[in-house]
Design a protein around this motif. Structure first.
Motif, PDB file in Angstrom:
ATOM      1  N   ARG A  33       0.728  -1.050   0.032  1.00 54.11           N
ATOM      2  CA  ARG A  33      -0.189  -0.128  -0.040  1.00 54.11           C
ATOM      3  C   ARG A  33       0.983   1.021   0.032  1.00 54.11           C
ATOM      4  NH1 ARG A  33      -1.167  -5.139   1.275  1.00 54.11           N
ATOM      5  NH2 ARG A  33      -3.204  -5.841   1.057  1.00 54.11           N
ATOM      6  N   MET A  34       0.882   2.116  -0.876  1.00 57.14           N
ATOM      7  CA  MET A  34       1.271   3.344  -0.545  1.00 57.14           C
ATOM      8  C   MET A  34       0.714   4.717  -0.258  1.00 57.14           C
ATOM      9  SD  MET A  34       4.161   2.338  -2.563  1.00 57.14           S
ATOM     10  CE  MET A  34       5.128   3.352  -2.878  1.00 57.14           C
ATOM     11  N   TYR A  35       1.412   5.062   0.646  1.00 55.37           N
ATOM     12  CA  TYR A  35       0.878   6.848   1.114  1.00 55.37           C
ATOM     13  C   TYR A  35       1.153   7.412   0.873  1.00 55.37           C
ATOM     14  CZ  TYR A  35      -1.335   3.200   4.049  1.00 55.37           C
ATOM     15  OH  TYR A  35      -1.880   1.824   4.814  1.00 55.37           O
ATOM     16  N   TRP A  36       0.941   8.630   0.546  1.00 51.98           N
ATOM     17  CA  TRP A  36       1.450  10.501   1.587  1.00 51.98           C
ATOM     18  C   TRP A  36       1.320  10.964   2.091  1.00 51.98           C
ATOM     19  CZ3 TRP A  36       4.935  11.973  -3.438  1.00 51.98           C
ATOM     20  CH2 TRP A  36       4.523  11.475  -3.938  1.00 51.98           C
ATOM     21  N   VAL A  37       3.085  11.932   3.326  1.00 54.77           N
ATOM     22  CA  VAL A  37       2.583  12.370   3.920  1.00 54.77           C
ATOM     23  C   VAL A  37       2.947  13.537   3.599  1.00 54.77           C
ATOM     24  CG1 VAL A  37       2.301   9.969   5.564  1.00 54.77           C
ATOM     25  CG2 VAL A  37       4.870  11.071   4.727  1.00 54.77           C
ATOM     26  N   ILE A  51      -3.276   4.167  -0.812  1.00 57.94           N
ATOM     27  CA  ILE A  51      -4.196   3.824  -2.071  1.00 57.94           C
ATOM     28  C   ILE A  51      -3.476   2.159  -1.639  1.00 57.94           C
ATOM     29  CG2 ILE A  51      -1.742   3.942  -3.377  1.00 57.94           C
ATOM     30  CD1 ILE A  51      -4.165   4.374  -5.908  1.00 57.94           C
ATOM     31  N   SER A  52      -4.410   1.413  -1.967  1.00 60.55           N
ATOM     32  CA  SER A  52      -4.468   0.418  -1.899  1.00 60.55           C
ATOM     33  C   SER A  52      -3.631  -0.445  -2.640  1.00 60.55           C
ATOM     34  CB  SER A  52      -5.806  -0.950  -2.150  1.00 60.55           C
ATOM     35  OG  SER A  52      -6.084  -0.563  -3.593  1.00 60.55           O
ATOM     36  N   ALA A  53      -2.891  -1.707  -2.979  1.00 63.37           N
ATOM     37  CA  ALA A  53      -1.813  -2.335  -3.608  1.00 63.37           C
ATOM     38  C   ALA A  53      -2.220  -2.529  -5.717  1.00 63.37           C
ATOM     39  CB  ALA A  53      -1.402  -4.237  -2.871  1.00 63.37           C
ATOM     40  N   GLY A  54      -4.124  -2.813  -5.388  1.00 66.16           N
ATOM     41  CA  GLY A  54      -4.241  -2.947  -6.640  1.00 66.16           C
ATOM     42  C   GLY A  54      -4.504  -1.207  -7.234  1.00 66.16           C
ATOM     43  N   GLY A  55      -4.476  -0.476  -6.303  1.00 67.14           N
ATOM     44  CA  GLY A  55      -5.382   1.610  -6.935  1.00 67.14           C
ATOM     45  C   GLY A  55      -6.059   1.152  -6.976  1.00 67.14           C
ATOM     46  N   LEU A  56      -7.570   0.546  -6.590  1.00 67.21           N
ATOM     47  CA  LEU A  56      -8.692   0.987  -6.628  1.00 67.21           C
ATOM     48  C   LEU A  56      -9.226   1.550  -5.369  1.00 67.21           C
ATOM     49  CD1 LEU A  56     -10.111  -3.403  -7.706  1.00 67.21           C
ATOM     50  CD2 LEU A  56      -9.968  -0.767  -9.030  1.00 67.21           C
ATOM     51  N   THR A  57      -9.116   0.879  -4.335  1.00 63.35           N
ATOM     52  CA  THR A  57      -9.466   1.795  -3.356  1.00 63.35           C
ATOM     53  C   THR A  57      -8.619   2.760  -2.284  1.00 63.35           C
ATOM     54  OG1 THR A  57     -10.308  -0.115  -2.168  1.00 63.35           O
ATOM     55  CG2 THR A  57      -9.745   1.725  -0.506  1.00 63.35           C
ATOM     56  N   ALA A  58      -8.544   3.879  -2.058  1.00 63.65           N
ATOM     57  CA  ALA A  58      -8.130   5.544  -1.968  1.00 63.65           C
ATOM     58  C   ALA A  58      -8.733   6.172  -0.482  1.00 63.65           C
ATOM     59  CB  ALA A  58      -7.858   6.482  -3.383  1.00 63.65           C
ATOM     60  N   TYR A  59      -7.841   6.567   0.438  1.00 66.13           N
ATOM     61  CA  TYR A  59      -8.174   7.421   1.347  1.00 66.13           C
ATOM     62  C   TYR A  59      -8.202   8.577   1.451  1.00 66.13           C
ATOM     63  CZ  TYR A  59     -10.329   2.714   3.120  1.00 66.13           C
ATOM     64  OH  TYR A  59     -10.977   1.865   3.437  1.00 66.13           O
ATOM     65  N   TYR A  60      -7.878   9.974   1.741  1.00 63.79           N
ATOM     66  CA  TYR A  60      -7.628  11.858   1.911  1.00 63.79           C
ATOM     67  C   TYR A  60      -8.230  11.519   3.190  1.00 63.79           C
ATOM     68  CZ  TYR A  60      -7.541  10.405  -3.549  1.00 63.79           C
ATOM     69  OH  TYR A  60      -7.472   9.916  -4.491  1.00 63.79           O
ATOM     70  N   ALA A  61      -7.262  12.708   3.742  1.00 64.84           N
ATOM     71  CA  ALA A  61      -7.333  13.438   4.606  1.00 64.84           C
ATOM     72  C   ALA A  61      -7.696  14.493   3.927  1.00 64.84           C
ATOM     73  CB  ALA A  61      -6.224  14.136   4.742  1.00 64.84           C
ATOM     74  N   ASP A  62      -8.567  14.530   5.339  1.00 70.84           N
ATOM     75  CA  ASP A  62     -10.515  16.107   4.873  1.00 70.84           C
ATOM     76  C   ASP A  62      -9.439  17.184   4.066  1.00 70.84           C
ATOM     77  OD1 ASP A  62     -11.793  15.040   7.870  1.00 70.84           O
ATOM     78  OD2 ASP A  62     -11.771  14.102   6.000  1.00 70.84           O
ATOM     79  N   SER A  63      -8.485  18.094   4.888  1.00 73.18           N
ATOM     80  CA  SER A  63      -7.535  18.331   3.907  1.00 73.18           C
ATOM     81  C   SER A  63      -7.567  18.917   2.747  1.00 73.18           C
ATOM     82  CB  SER A  63      -6.639  18.944   5.335  1.00 73.18           C
ATOM     83  OG  SER A  63      -5.474  18.086   5.271  1.00 73.18           O
ATOM     84  N   VAL A  64      -7.269  17.615   2.220  1.00 75.61           N
ATOM     85  CA  VAL A  64      -7.285  17.404   0.545  1.00 75.61           C
ATOM     86  C   VAL A  64      -8.352  16.393  -0.029  1.00 75.61           C
ATOM     87  CG1 VAL A  64      -4.322  17.435   1.680  1.00 75.61           C
ATOM     88  CG2 VAL A  64      -5.948  15.520   0.611  1.00 75.61           C
TER      89      VAL A  64
END
Length: 123
Positions: A33-37, A51-64
């Motif tokens: 799984r890959m993240y940006w901080v 983002i998930s390993a397959g790229g189908l699921t992503a989460y975001y901070a409320d600020s972005v």
């Protein structure tokens, strides 16, 4: 040797867009799984997206959320962060990170982290 190399940062004006890239090597990218901080001047690390390993699921901070989009190309071992409608408060060093555990919103512990790329939003 594990490497995460970020690129695409720079100086932009409020409202502009940037796309960050992170090229990965030395580990099984497809399994991670890959993240940006990010870290703003004088502040601690802030989780931005995941983002998930397959790229189908992503989460975001409320600020972005609604402005940033993360994606990945597993054939190129690369993860991206498309940043739109940039604001001065988005100014930070952006780090690409990788973790093999389940995708978790807000994860702040990672197996690997890159050296970062500077994003400055200023008029």
């Amino acid at each position: 040797q594990v490497q995460l190399v970020e690129s695409g940062g720079g100086l932009v004006q409020p409202g502009d867009s940037l796309r960050l890239s992170c090229a990965a090597s030395g580990f099984a990218f497809n399994d991670y799984r890959m993240y940006w901080v990010r870290q703003a001047p004088g502040k601690g690390l802030e989780w931005v997206s995941g983002i998930s390993a397959g790229g189908l699921t992503a989460y975001y901070a409320d600020s972005v959320s609604g402005r940033f989009t993360t994606s990945r190309d597993n054939a190129k071992n690369t993860v991206y962060l498309q940043m739109n409608i940039l604001k001065p408060e988005d100014t930070a060093v952006y780090y690409c990170t990788a973790d093999r555990r389940n995708l978790v919103r807000g994860r702040m512990e990672f197996d690997y982290r890159g050296q970062g790329t500077q994003v400055t939003v200023s008029s």
